[in-house]
Write a protein that holds these residues in place. Sequence first.
Motif, PDB file in Angstrom:
ATOM      1  N   VAL A 113      16.414  46.356  67.018  1.00  0.00           N
ATOM      2  CA  VAL A 113      16.014  45.903  65.311  1.00  0.00           C
ATOM      3  C   VAL A 113      15.127  46.467  64.306  1.00  0.00           C
ATOM      4  N   THR A 114      14.758  46.297  63.777  1.00  0.00           N
ATOM      5  CA  THR A 114      13.494  46.610  62.481  1.00  0.00           C
ATOM      6  C   THR A 114      12.346  45.827  62.987  1.00  0.00           C
ATOM      7  N   SER A 115      11.663  46.389  62.019  1.00  0.00           N
ATOM      8  CA  SER A 115      10.444  45.168  61.480  1.00  0.00           C
ATOM      9  C   SER A 115      10.483  44.207  61.709  1.00  0.00           C
ATOM     10  N   LEU A 116      11.639  43.237  60.724  1.00  0.00           N
ATOM     11  CA  LEU A 116      12.460  42.205  60.553  1.00  0.00           C
ATOM     12  C   LEU A 116      11.094  41.859  59.186  1.00  0.00           C
ATOM     13  N   HIS A 117      10.312  43.266  58.521  1.00  0.00           N
ATOM     14  CA  HIS A 117       9.832  43.475  57.027  1.00  0.00           C
ATOM     15  C   HIS A 117      10.335  42.615  55.838  1.00  0.00           C
ATOM     16  N   PRO A 118       9.630  41.906  55.730  1.00  0.00           N
ATOM     17  CA  PRO A 118      10.521  40.862  53.714  1.00  0.00           C
ATOM     18  C   PRO A 118      11.642  42.393  52.553  1.00  0.00           C
ATOM     19  N   SER A 119      10.087  43.330  53.075  1.00  0.00           N
ATOM     20  CA  SER A 119      10.456  43.771  52.144  1.00  0.00           C
ATOM     21  C   SER A 119      11.523  44.515  52.509  1.00  0.00           C
ATOM     22  N   LEU A 120      11.617  45.017  53.898  1.00  0.00           N
ATOM     23  CA  LEU A 120      12.697  45.980  54.132  1.00  0.00           C
ATOM     24  C   LEU A 120      14.089  45.398  54.571  1.00  0.00           C
ATOM     25  N   LEU A 121      14.016  43.816  54.465  1.00  0.00           N
ATOM     26  CA  LEU A 121      15.118  43.018  54.903  1.00  0.00           C
ATOM     27  C   LEU A 121      15.657  42.259  53.583  1.00  0.00           C
ATOM     28  N   LEU A 122      14.805  41.992  52.276  1.00  0.00           N
ATOM     29  CA  LEU A 122      15.187  41.718  50.764  1.00  0.00           C
ATOM     30  C   LEU A 122      15.820  43.428  50.504  1.00  0.00           C
ATOM     31  N   GLU A 123      15.246  44.323  50.724  1.00  0.00           N
ATOM     32  CA  GLU A 123      15.604  45.538  49.844  1.00  0.00           C
ATOM     33  C   GLU A 123      16.814  45.664  49.277  1.00  0.00           C
ATOM     34  N   GLY A 124      17.947  45.441  49.941  1.00  0.00           N
ATOM     35  CA  GLY A 124      19.075  44.964  49.332  1.00  0.00           C
ATOM     36  C   GLY A 124      19.157  44.693  47.552  1.00  0.00           C
ATOM     37  N   LEU A 125      18.435  43.293  47.267  1.00  0.00           N
ATOM     38  CA  LEU A 125      18.584  42.641  46.943  1.00  0.00           C
ATOM     39  C   LEU A 125      18.539  43.102  45.520  1.00  0.00           C
ATOM     40  N   GLY A 126      17.321  43.900  44.885  1.00  0.00           N
ATOM     41  CA  GLY A 126      17.418  44.913  44.039  1.00  0.00           C
ATOM     42  C   GLY A 126      18.707  45.985  42.896  1.00  0.00           C
ATOM     43  N   GLY A 127      19.411  46.131  44.288  1.00  0.00           N
ATOM     44  CA  GLY A 127      20.037  47.321  44.127  1.00  0.00           C
ATOM     45  C   GLY A 127      21.806  45.820  43.416  1.00  0.00           C
ATOM     46  N   ALA A 128      21.508  45.099  44.123  1.00  0.00           N
ATOM     47  CA  ALA A 128      22.510  44.237  43.964  1.00  0.00           C
ATOM     48  C   ALA A 128      22.165  43.411  42.552  1.00  0.00           C
ATOM     49  N   VAL A 129      21.971  43.102  42.320  1.00  0.00           N
ATOM     50  CA  VAL A 129      21.198  42.946  41.257  1.00  0.00           C
ATOM     51  C   VAL A 129      21.480  43.237  40.064  1.00  0.00           C
ATOM     52  N   GLU A 130      21.073  45.170  39.875  1.00  0.00           N
ATOM     53  CA  GLU A 130      21.467  45.850  39.006  1.00  0.00           C
ATOM     54  C   GLU A 130      22.668  45.772  39.037  1.00  0.00           C
ATOM     55  N   LEU A 131      23.520  45.746  40.447  1.00  0.00           N
ATOM     56  CA  LEU A 131      24.873  45.598  39.666  1.00  0.00           C
ATOM     57  C   LEU A 131      25.643  44.672  38.823  1.00  0.00           C
ATOM     58  N   LEU A 132      24.194  43.597  38.418  1.00  0.00           N
ATOM     59  CA  LEU A 132      25.751  42.613  37.245  1.00  0.00           C
ATOM     60  C   LEU A 132      24.486  42.717  36.427  1.00  0.00           C
ATOM     61  N   GLN A 133      24.740  43.687  35.924  1.00  0.00           N
ATOM     62  CA  GLN A 133      23.680  44.062  34.624  1.00  0.00           C
ATOM     63  C   GLN A 133      24.669  44.143  33.446  1.00  0.00           C
ATOM     64  N   SER A 134      25.580  44.339  33.903  1.00  0.00           N
ATOM     65  CA  SER A 134      26.469  44.347  31.839  1.00  0.00           C
ATOM     66  C   SER A 134      26.914  42.632  32.072  1.00  0.00           C
ATOM     67  N   ASP A 135      27.039  41.930  32.452  1.00  0.00           N
ATOM     68  CA  ASP A 135      26.544  40.225  33.063  1.00  0.00           C
ATOM     69  C   ASP A 135      25.802  39.415  32.089  1.00  0.00           C
ATOM     70  N   ALA A 136      26.007  38.661  31.065  1.00  0.00           N
ATOM     71  CA  ALA A 136      25.133  38.124  29.829  1.00  0.00           C
ATOM     72  C   ALA A 136      24.077  37.332  30.496  1.00  0.00           C
ATOM     73  N   ALA A 137      25.221  37.024  31.388  1.00  0.00           N
ATOM     74  CA  ALA A 137      24.995  34.907  31.944  1.00  0.00           C
ATOM     75  C   ALA A 137      24.560  35.362  32.973  1.00  0.00           C
ATOM     76  N   ALA A 138      24.474  36.014  33.964  1.00  0.00           N
ATOM     77  CA  ALA A 138      23.614  36.319  34.926  1.00  0.00           C
ATOM     78  C   ALA A 138      22.870  37.072  34.426  1.00  0.00           C
ATOM     79  N   LEU A 139      22.406  37.590  34.012  1.00  0.00           N
ATOM     80  CA  LEU A 139      21.274  38.637  33.034  1.00  0.00           C
ATOM     81  C   LEU A 139      20.361  36.957  33.048  1.00  0.00           C
ATOM     82  N   GLN A 140      20.603  35.527  31.803  1.00  0.00           N
ATOM     83  CA  GLN A 140      20.351  34.966  32.512  1.00  0.00           C
ATOM     84  C   GLN A 140      19.578  34.041  33.062  1.00  0.00           C
ATOM     85  N   ASP A 141      20.814  33.848  33.729  1.00  0.00           N
ATOM     86  CA  ASP A 141      20.026  33.149  35.172  1.00  0.00           C
ATOM     87  C   ASP A 141      18.585  33.856  35.803  1.00  0.00           C
ATOM     88  N   LEU A 142      18.729  35.209  35.806  1.00  0.00           N
ATOM     89  CA  LEU A 142      17.374  35.788  36.448  1.00  0.00           C
ATOM     90  C   LEU A 142      16.664  35.806  35.595  1.00  0.00           C
TER      91      LEU A 142
END
Length: 263
Positions: A66-95
């Motif tokens: 079991v990892t440290s369960l630290h938020p920065s570790l568990l949420l680390e993949g969020l930034g990468g997932a968000v970057e996949l939306l970079q060509s989506d204008a609606a998603a950028l406005q939502d963010l």
Amino acid sequence: MSLTDKAIEQIRELIRTGALPPGSKLPPEPDLAAQLGLSRNLAREAVKALSVARVLEIRRGDGTYVTSLHPSLLLEGLGGAVELLQSDAAALQDLMEVRRLLEPMATALAATRITDGQLAEVKGHLDAMREARDDVERLNAHDAAFHRAVVAATGNETLLTLLESVSGRTLRARIWRGRADDQSADRTLAEHEAIHRALSTRDATLSQAAALLHVSTTERWLKEHLRANGPLVSTAPPQRLRSGPADVAPGHRGPGRRVTGPG
């Protein structure tokens, strides 16, 4: 719910209840499967899924922990997932909308908790932004660090990780604002100064208002740009500024013209 999802939930429950605390080693696969009443294949799939989510760490030749369960570790993949939306204008406005909802409140909270040392760090990045007049990379770095230092002062690691993911996604919007509006430099630097002044007084309401103005300015420009020009496209590699204060990566619109955007 699929059988694999049920298996994942069973392991999560062991972690939630403390039966498998952070840093603990999972039983061998056959024992884990028997303990949970699962087939070995289901247990294996559940472990793989939780390792992808950073809840578990598979150490080859050692076992699964079991990892440290630290938020920065568990949420680390969020930034990468968000970057996949970079060509989506609606998603950028939502963010950008998410940032507008979260960052002013985070800044208000920071005003009630910020220490003298943390305030000095924010001021240091503000000063560096003024001094880095012709260095795009330094401007970017200190703009991002300014906002990170403010949110870090809340002491809320989950909030910090979430906002870093969202703000990172908006970087190109800031760059494009600079390319389209050569009057933004002084205005956006003044917005950063207003945030710092409000934090200095430990005034939560004023700090929230200063941050809201700052983020809303960027959001408003983005909506206008998308409406007039369509989706943002990739930018050219950063170039050096000719003159003038700034706060994020500038573009270049012609000889001698100063261009930057808000952070």
